[in-house]
Design a protein around this motif. Structure first.
Motif, PDB file in Angstrom:
ATOM      1  N   ILE A   1       0.603  -1.254  -0.114  1.00 55.27           N
ATOM      2  CA  ILE A   1       0.038  -0.081   0.010  1.00 55.27           C
ATOM      3  C   ILE A   1       0.931   1.211  -0.068  1.00 55.27           C
ATOM      4  O   ILE A   1       0.633   2.249  -0.726  1.00 55.27           O
ATOM      5  CB  ILE A   1      -0.902   0.100   1.417  1.00 55.27           C
ATOM      6  CG1 ILE A   1      -2.007  -1.307   1.090  1.00 55.27           C
ATOM      7  CG2 ILE A   1      -1.737   1.282   1.285  1.00 55.27           C
ATOM      8  CD1 ILE A   1      -2.772  -1.384   2.387  1.00 55.27           C
ATOM      9  N   SER A   2       1.928   1.038   0.689  1.00 58.15           N
ATOM     10  CA  SER A   2       3.001   2.300   0.806  1.00 58.15           C
ATOM     11  C   SER A   2       3.519   2.818  -0.567  1.00 58.15           C
ATOM     12  O   SER A   2       3.990   3.813  -0.964  1.00 58.15           O
ATOM     13  CB  SER A   2       4.037   1.881   1.762  1.00 58.15           C
ATOM     14  OG  SER A   2       3.533   1.863   3.096  1.00 58.15           O
ATOM     15  N   ILE A   3       3.688   1.749  -1.556  1.00 58.65           N
ATOM     16  CA  ILE A   3       4.040   1.606  -2.930  1.00 58.65           C
ATOM     17  C   ILE A   3       3.242   2.137  -3.916  1.00 58.65           C
ATOM     18  O   ILE A   3       3.467   3.052  -4.769  1.00 58.65           O
ATOM     19  CB  ILE A   3       5.076   0.583  -3.383  1.00 58.65           C
ATOM     20  CG1 ILE A   3       6.404   0.421  -2.284  1.00 58.65           C
ATOM     21  CG2 ILE A   3       5.693   0.729  -4.617  1.00 58.65           C
ATOM     22  CD1 ILE A   3       6.964  -0.736  -2.321  1.00 58.65           C
ATOM     23  N   ASN A   4       2.117   1.127  -4.022  1.00 60.36           N
ATOM     24  CA  ASN A   4       1.076   1.459  -4.984  1.00 60.36           C
ATOM     25  C   ASN A   4       0.068   0.574  -4.455  1.00 60.36           C
ATOM     26  O   ASN A   4      -0.040  -0.738  -4.869  1.00 60.36           O
ATOM     27  CB  ASN A   4       1.699   0.858  -6.223  1.00 60.36           C
ATOM     28  CG  ASN A   4       0.543   1.116  -7.433  1.00 60.36           C
ATOM     29  OD1 ASN A   4      -0.160   1.605  -7.196  1.00 60.36           O
ATOM     30  ND2 ASN A   4       1.090   0.931  -8.681  1.00 60.36           N
ATOM     31  N   PRO A   5      -1.113   1.481  -3.910  1.00 61.29           N
ATOM     32  CA  PRO A   5      -2.149   0.746  -3.359  1.00 61.29           C
ATOM     33  C   PRO A   5      -3.138   0.108  -4.434  1.00 61.29           C
ATOM     34  O   PRO A   5      -3.825  -0.682  -3.927  1.00 61.29           O
ATOM     35  CB  PRO A   5      -2.835   2.077  -2.650  1.00 61.29           C
ATOM     36  CG  PRO A   5      -1.911   3.149  -2.696  1.00 61.29           C
ATOM     37  CD  PRO A   5      -0.785   2.917  -3.649  1.00 61.29           C
TER      38      PRO A   5
END
Length: 575
Positions: free
Chosen positions: A158-162
């Protein structure tokens, strides 16, 4: 000496990191639906891929063989590169960068699953070698963090690409490698292992209490603090990493203890500590004591006839005077007489206790693992696709708490003693309840509650299994015997997963009012509606109940041996 102590705790922290970031099989459900669509396969074929990952665990013996010829650090990096290759190529497949036939993807899943087993072997060896006096506590703590892997990976994704599910495969490929690099220094600087005095052992146990409290805080943080927003998720993920770094302060505490021990530790006493663990030395003492006693008393069919209160236990007082029927015969036949007796493989498979234990694990922990592998399709079919990541975090967090709870019998032993097989039976109770609950109602609350109960139950079983195997069938044979036990994981993954996939595909093909299917751009078909998994949940619930019955029988059969052991242990302490 203090330097050696601090290096030992650095190794424990490194082991926690390895376990926390190498449970990569738990996030399979996060990307399985997309992988199914890209490959254009049926639910049955997708189940075979999940089975391949679990089948890698059956090859765990290969890591032990590798340790005979390779140093520990090199075995860890071989595991890391197996995962890098296995998950990395799957990532390229799901992005359509490469097109591979189905059997190659199957082999990649098998390789990735094998890497997890190799990492586990490294962690077990580090704990057993560096904490011989508190081996159960070290193993329970570190193995617990394997259950939180899915929650950590979910936060990282989620921190990179949800919006991306492919990111899970990329993280699975690289994070274990980075973790291995971070852990290499403590592993290369392992201190020599010397016997510890009793005071040092008790101080170790106090530190384990602190570490367990930190672990509980970490689990609660991952369970209750979450967000789907990019920036907030990054802050939460950094907080989770910080909680994993906090135990690095333990080496500093070790030095501080040496400086201030006269001012701090001399102000209280550890006499009467509640820590009383069943380890290899205790089992050896128990065997020697019973061997001496058996030369003086008559033993018939693993029963004891005599007047000595320290060893004599009436089966009728334990089982019940009215248990003379079929169950009574099952409980008394070839009953285990003492804990810690070594069982070679040939002897092991002839014991009824082993097969009751095998069935309890097969219908308990393994069925929970298969449920987690199917979470993506379960949420999708019930119309809760947006909840998939939440369910993965929920299962992961409660699996983590279940693993931590497996150490509770060792902490409360003096205050409340109960056979470990009894705890196993109690741990199996939530699983059938959860499956029947989810079958009865497919709403969000029931799905979340059922997922939490299944995670809690299976986590306890996974963590407690090593100790139970050691106690029932001998500590020196635990490596081989435990690998025989966990052959039920790939078998269960295949059987349970195939059952679920067959029902799923049949419902998708049949369609109907309560169930309908969606034909995707590829040949893959998605089943929607409660009927997709309704029959599966009922079957799984009945099988889980069978596992519960098996565990109860195992408890009644082994309770006399546990009672003898505890009675002799307390007598020895009083002497």
């Amino acid at each position: 000496m203090a330097g050696y102590e601090s290096r030992k705790w650095m190794i424990l922290v490194a082991t926690i990191w390895i376990q926390a970031f190498t449970g990569t099989n738990f996030d399979f459900s996060a990307y399985s639906s997309e992988l199914k669509g890209v490959l254009g396969i049926s639910q049955v074929q997708l189940n075979y891929l999940a089975t391949a990952s679990d089948l890698g665990k059956a090859l765990g013996w290969s890591s032990g063989l590798a340790l005979m010829y390779m140093p520990l650090w090199s075995v860890m990096f071989v595991a890391a590169f197996m995962g890098l290759f296995g998950y990395g190529i799957q990532w390229l497949v799901i992005l359509d960068f490469v097109a591979l036939p189905y059997f190659v993807v199957f082999s990649l899943c098998l390789l990735a699953g094998c890497s997890i087993t190799w990492f586990n072997t490294v962690c077990f060896v580090l704990c057993i070698k560096n904490f011989p006096s508190n081996r159960p506590l070290a193993l329970a703590l570190t193995v617990s963090f394997n259950g939180v892997s899915a929650a950590l990976y979910n936060l990282a994704a989620i921190s990179i690409n949800p919006s991306s599910t492919q990111i899970y495969l990329l993280l699975n490929a690289f994070i274990p490698l980075f973790t291995s690099i971070a852990a290499i220094v403590p592993i290369l600087r392992q201190p020599p292992v010397d016997p510890l005095p009793s005071d040092s052992i008790k101080h170790e146990q106090l530190i384990f209490v602190v570490l367990n409290l930190l672990a509980v805080i970490t689990g609660l943080y991952l369970l209750f603090v979450h967000s789907n927003g990019l920036s907030t998720a990054r802050v939460i993920f950094c907080g989770a990493i910080l909680l994993l770094v906090v135990p690095l302060g333990i080496p500093g505490i070790i030095y501080a203890r040496d400086w201030f021990q006269h001012n701090v530790f001399s102000s209280f006493t550890l006499q009467g500590s509640g820590f009383l663990l069943v380890d290899a030395d205790d089992l050896e003492f128990h065997r020697e004591l019973l061997s001496r006693e058996n030369s003086q008393i008559n033993v018939t069919s693993y029963g004891v006839n005599g007047d000595r209160p320290t060893l004599t236990l009436s089966l009728t007082s334990i089982i019940g005077a009215n248990d003379q029927g079929c169950c009574g015969k099952i409980i008394e036949e070839d009953q285990l007489f003492m804990l810690g007796e070594e069982h070679k493989a040939g002897m092991l498979v002839k014991r009824l206790d082993f097969w009751l234990y095998y069935l309890a694990y097969f219908c308990g922990g393994t069925i929970g693992l298969v449920y987690s592998n199917n979470l993506g399709q379960i949420a999708q079919s019930l119309g809760h696709s947006s909840m998939t990541s939440t369910l993965i975090t929920l299962y992961s967090s409660f699996s983590f708490f279940g693993r931590l709870l497996s150490a509770a019998p060792d902490f409360i032993r003096l205050k409340f003693y109960f056979a470990r097989t009894g705890w196993l039976a109690i741990a199996l109770v939530p699983t059938p309840i959860a499956f029947f609950l989810v079958a009865a109602s497919g709403n969000e609350v029931a799905l979340q509650a059922g997922t939490a109960l299944i995670g809690l139950s299976s986590g306890f079983i996974f963590a407690a299994a090593v100790s139970i195997t050691s106690e029932l069938f001998g500590p020196n044979s635990v490596g081989v015997n435990h690998n025989i036990l966990i052959t039920n994981i790939p078998i269960g993954s295949l059987v349970y997963g195939f059952l679920a996939a067959l029902i799923y595909d049949n419902n998708a093909a049949a369609g109907g009012v309560a169930t309908f299917s969606i034909q995707m751009v590829t040949d893959s078909v998605v089943c929607m509606g409660r009927k997709c998994y309704f029959s599966t949940f009922l079957w799984w619930g009945c099988l889980a109940f069978l596992g519960l019955v098996s565990s109860v029988l195992l408890f009644f059969r082994t309770r006399p041996a546990y009672a003898r052991f505890e009675q002799n242990r307390r007598t020895n302490l009083l002497d």
